[in-house]
Design a protein around this motif. Structure first.
Motif, short mmCIF file in Angstrom:
data_model
loop_
_atom_site.label_atom_id
_atom_site.label_comp_id
_atom_site.label_asym_id
_atom_site.label_seq_id
_atom_site.Cartn_x
_atom_site.Cartn_y
_atom_site.Cartn_z
N LEU A 34 4.13 -4.90 -19.50
CA LEU A 34 2.84 -4.62 -20.15
C LEU A 34 2.24 -5.90 -20.72
CD1 LEU A 34 0.73 -2.58 -20.98
CD2 LEU A 34 2.15 -1.96 -22.94
N GLU A 35 3.09 -6.78 -21.25
CA GLU A 35 2.61 -8.08 -21.72
C GLU A 35 1.88 -8.81 -20.59
OE1 GLU A 35 2.59 -9.68 -24.53
OE2 GLU A 35 4.21 -8.96 -25.83
N ALA A 36 2.52 -8.84 -19.42
CA ALA A 36 1.93 -9.52 -18.27
C ALA A 36 0.61 -8.86 -17.86
CB ALA A 36 2.91 -9.53 -17.11
N ALA A 37 0.58 -7.54 -17.95
CA ALA A 37 -0.64 -6.81 -17.59
C ALA A 37 -1.77 -7.12 -18.55
CB ALA A 37 -0.35 -5.31 -17.57
N LEU A 38 -1.47 -7.22 -19.83
CA LEU A 38 -2.50 -7.51 -20.83
C LEU A 38 -3.03 -8.92 -20.69
CD1 LEU A 38 -1.03 -5.78 -24.01
CD2 LEU A 38 -3.15 -5.19 -22.83
N ARG A 43 -5.44 -8.75 -12.29
CA ARG A 43 -4.52 -9.05 -11.17
C ARG A 43 -3.60 -7.88 -10.85
NH1 ARG A 43 0.89 -11.97 -12.31
NH2 ARG A 43 1.46 -11.16 -14.35
N ILE A 44 -3.59 -6.85 -11.70
CA ILE A 44 -2.64 -5.75 -11.50
C ILE A 44 -2.85 -5.08 -10.15
CG2 ILE A 44 -1.75 -3.58 -12.40
CD1 ILE A 44 -2.83 -4.40 -15.16
N LEU A 45 -4.08 -4.75 -9.84
CA LEU A 45 -4.38 -4.07 -8.58
C LEU A 45 -3.97 -4.91 -7.39
CD1 LEU A 45 -5.57 -1.68 -7.08
CD2 LEU A 45 -7.85 -2.65 -7.45
N ASP A 46 -4.24 -6.21 -7.45
CA ASP A 46 -3.86 -7.10 -6.35
C ASP A 46 -2.34 -7.13 -6.18
OD1 ASP A 46 -6.49 -7.75 -5.84
OD2 ASP A 46 -6.47 -9.53 -7.12
N MET A 47 -1.61 -7.10 -7.29
CA MET A 47 -0.15 -7.11 -7.20
C MET A 47 0.38 -5.82 -6.57
SD MET A 47 1.11 -8.83 -10.80
CE MET A 47 2.84 -8.79 -10.29
N VAL A 48 -0.20 -4.70 -6.97
CA VAL A 48 0.23 -3.41 -6.43
C VAL A 48 -0.02 -3.36 -4.92
CG1 VAL A 48 -0.31 -0.94 -6.44
CG2 VAL A 48 0.01 -2.15 -8.60
N LYS A 49 -1.16 -3.91 -4.50
CA LYS A 49 -1.47 -3.94 -3.07
C LYS A 49 -0.51 -4.87 -2.32
CE LYS A 49 -5.23 -4.89 0.19
NZ LYS A 49 -6.67 -5.27 0.34
N ALA A 50 -0.30 -6.06 -2.86
CA ALA A 50 0.57 -7.03 -2.18
C ALA A 50 2.02 -6.55 -2.13
CB ALA A 50 0.48 -8.37 -2.89
N ALA A 51 2.42 -5.78 -3.14
CA ALA A 51 3.80 -5.29 -3.18
C ALA A 51 4.03 -4.11 -2.24
CB ALA A 51 4.15 -4.87 -4.61
N ASP A 52 2.96 -3.52 -1.73
CA ASP A 52 3.04 -2.34 -0.86
C ASP A 52 3.72 -1.18 -1.59
OD1 ASP A 52 2.61 -0.83 1.44
OD2 ASP A 52 4.53 -1.37 2.32
N LEU A 53 3.36 -0.98 -2.86
CA LEU A 53 3.85 0.17 -3.61
C LEU A 53 3.21 1.43 -3.04
CD1 LEU A 53 5.47 1.35 -5.99
CD2 LEU A 53 3.46 0.94 -7.43
N ARG A 54 4.02 2.43 -2.73
CA ARG A 54 3.53 3.67 -2.13
C ARG A 54 3.57 4.82 -3.15
NH1 ARG A 54 4.01 3.64 3.50
NH2 ARG A 54 4.10 1.49 4.26
N GLY A 55 2.89 5.90 -2.77
CA GLY A 55 3.01 7.13 -3.54
C GLY A 55 4.38 7.74 -3.27
N LEU A 56 5.22 7.83 -4.29
CA LEU A 56 6.61 8.23 -4.10
C LEU A 56 6.85 9.69 -4.45
CD1 LEU A 56 8.22 4.96 -5.48
CD2 LEU A 56 7.89 5.63 -3.09
N GLY A 57 5.78 10.46 -4.56
CA GLY A 57 5.91 11.90 -4.76
C GLY A 57 6.00 12.66 -3.46
#
Length: 419
Positions: A34-38, A43-57
C-alpha cells in the motif's frame, strides 16, 4: 516442464492468519504494498497489466481490462470484493478470508486507489461465519489505524468499507446478481450490457473482483512485476490457490505456482488416491466445469493449458474421483445442485436443469432408456447461452464433458441393449 520456483507463500502467509493482529501483519509484510501504491497510484494499473494478473474467481479474465473501464469513469464508484464462494469443492476463498483478512483489505484498498473508488463492499456468503467474523475484526483494526487518514490525505476522499453478507444463494456470486444483492434486492442476474463497470451498484461504475485476485495485490506492489511473473511456471504468472478434495489421502488448500502439473497436486501434495483406489477422473474448476481423465493429469494447471485439453481451470477446485465411482451418478449430483440453485428467472435454466437432473437420475438408477440419453445429448445443444448468467452453461458443460469421456457408462446404464 520448468522447475518449480521457491515460492514465497504469497497469499497464505503464517503471519497474517487469524489470531495474528494487525500489528503482526504490518511488522512482517503488511502495508508495504500500500505504501508503494500511495507513492504512485498511476502505476498500479500498468503493473497489474504487465503482471498478467487474472480474475481468480473462475473466469481467468485479465484484471486490468475491468480496472481500466472503471478508472475511466468519474464520480462515485464501488468495489465489490466477491466472497460468495458456494460451489461444491471450492473453499479457497474461505481460507483466505479466515486466515489472511488483512492482506485482503490491503488489496481491496490498492484496487480502490488504482480506480478512484470510494466504496468497498466485502460481499461474503453468510454461511461462512468464520470468514465474516475475521474480516469484520480485521476491518475494525484497520479503521483504528493511521491508514484511512493517510489514504484520505493522498486521494482527497475517504474510502468507506463495509461487510455485507450475501443472500447465501449460489447464483449470488454472479457479478450482476451481486450488485442486486448489495442494493438489497433478490440476486437475480441482470441482462448485459450495460456492464457493471459502467452501470453497477445504484447505477454507478462498479468493479467486482474475487477474494483471491485482490489478495495478490499487496505482494505484487511490494515485490514488483518481475517477481510476480517468476512465481509461475512456463508462461504462467503468479501463484494459484487450489482446492483439492475427493478421493485423495490429503485433501486441502494448496498455494502453488500457476502452471503446476495436476499430477503434482494429486500425488505430491494430495499424497495420492485413497488406499486401494485408482484415479478415474478429476472434475476441474468445480462442478460447473469439465472432466479430465488420467491421460491428461500431466496438464499444467493454468488457464490456457487446461483449456487446450478441452477443460477449464475455473476456481482451481480439483475434485478427484476414483475407479468404482459411477460418473453418471456423480454428474447427476452436481446437476441436481444447479437445478436447486437456479433462481428461476430464466425458464430455460429452471426447467432445463430440472429436466437434466431427472434424466440423469433415471439413467443413473438403471431406469433410463435410449430416448432419455438422446434427450440429454439434445439438451447439451439447445440450452447453452439461453440464460442470463453462467449457471445453465455450467450445468451443461459438466454433463457434456462426462458424455464425451464416459459415454460407455451412459450406454451401460440404460435398461437394456434395445431401449
Amino acid at each position: 516442464m520448468d522447475e518449480a520456483p521457491v515460492l514465497d507463500q504469497v497469499l497464505l502467509q503464517p503471519s497474517c492468519r487469524v489470531g495474528a493482529d494487525f500489528d503482526a501483519w504490518l511488522w512482517d509484510v503488511g502495508g508495504s504494498g500500500l505504501e508503494a501504491a500511495l507513492e504512485d497510484p498511476g502505476r498500479i494499473l500498468d503493473m497489474v497489466k504487465a503482471a498478467d494478473l487474472r480474475g481468480l474467481g473462475g473466469s481467468g479474465f485479465p484484471t486490468w481490462v475491468k480496472w481500466s473501464a472503471v478508472a475511466a469513469q468519474t464520480g462515485e464508484k464501488y468495489l465489490i470484493c466477491n466472497g460468495n464462494e458456494d460451489e461444491p469443492g471450492t473453499f479457497k476463498d474461505r481460507v483466505l478470508m479466515e486466515e489472511c483478512p488483512h492482506q485482503l483489505i490491503e488489496g481491496a484498498t490498492i484496487a480502490a486507489l488504482a480506480c478512484g473508488i470510494q466504496q468497498i463492499v466485502f460481499y461474503i456468503n453468510p454461511h461462512l461465519t468464520g470468514a465474516i467474523d475475521a474480516v469484520r475484526r480485521a476491518l475494525h483494526q484497520w479503521q483504528q489505524s493511521e491508514w484511512p487518514e493517510r489514504i484520505a490525505r493522498a486521494t482527497g476522499f475517504q474510502v468507506v468499507y463495509r461487510v455485507q453478507p450475501s443472500s447465501g444463494h449460489y447464483i449470488g456470486g454472479e457479478e450482476t446478481a451481486a450488485i442486486e444483492s448489495v442494493e438489497g434486492k433478490f440476486p437475480f442476474p441482470r441482462v448485459k450490457p450495460p456492464y457493471p463497470t459502467e452501470h453497477g451498484v445504484h447505477g454507478r461504475p462498479t468493479l467486482i473482483n474475487n477474494v483471491e485476485t485482490l489478495s495478490n495485490l499487496p505482494h505484487l506492489l511490494r515485490n514488483g512485476v518481475d517477481w510476480f511473473r517468476r512465481q509461475g511456471l512456463g508462461d504462467a504468472a503468479g501463484t494459484k490457490v487450489y482446492s483439492l478434495s475427493g478421493d485423495v489421502l490429503r485433501p486441502g488448500v494448496y498455494e502453488l505456482p500457476m502452471g503446476t502439473p495436476l499430477s503434482d497436486l494429486l500425488y505430491r501434495y494430495g499424497e495420492g488416491m485413497l488406499v486401494g483406489k485408482k484415479l478415474k477422473a478429476v472434475f476441474t474448476g468445480g462442478p460447473s466445469n469439465t472432466i479430465l481423465t488420467p491421460k491428461d493429469i500431466d496438464v499444467p494447471m493454468d488457464f490456457e493449458s487446461v483449456a487446450a485439453r478441452r477443460s477449464a481451470l475455473g476456481t482451481g477446485a480439483m475434485i478427484a474421483v476414483s475407479q468404482g465411482t459411477g460418473i453418471v451418478k456423480k454428474v447427476g449430483e452436481y446437476v441436481s445442485f444447479f437445478a436447486s440453485s437456479s433462481c428461476g428467472q430464466c425458464p430455460s435454466c429452471k426447467t432445463g436443469t430440472y429436466y437434466m437432473s431427472q434424466l440423469l437420475n433415471r439413467i443413473g438408477t438403471g431406469q433410463g432408456t435410449r430416448s432419455d440419453l438422446d434427450s440429454l445429448i439434445n439438451l447439451c445443444t439447445i440450452l447453452p447461452g439461453s440464460g442470463r448468467c453462467h449457471l445453465i452453461n455450467g450445468a451443461v458443460k459438466v454433463l457434456e464433458s462426462s458424455l464425451y469421456h464416459f459415454m460407455d457408462e451412459y450406454e451401460q446404464s440404460l435398461r437394456g441393449p434395445h431401449t
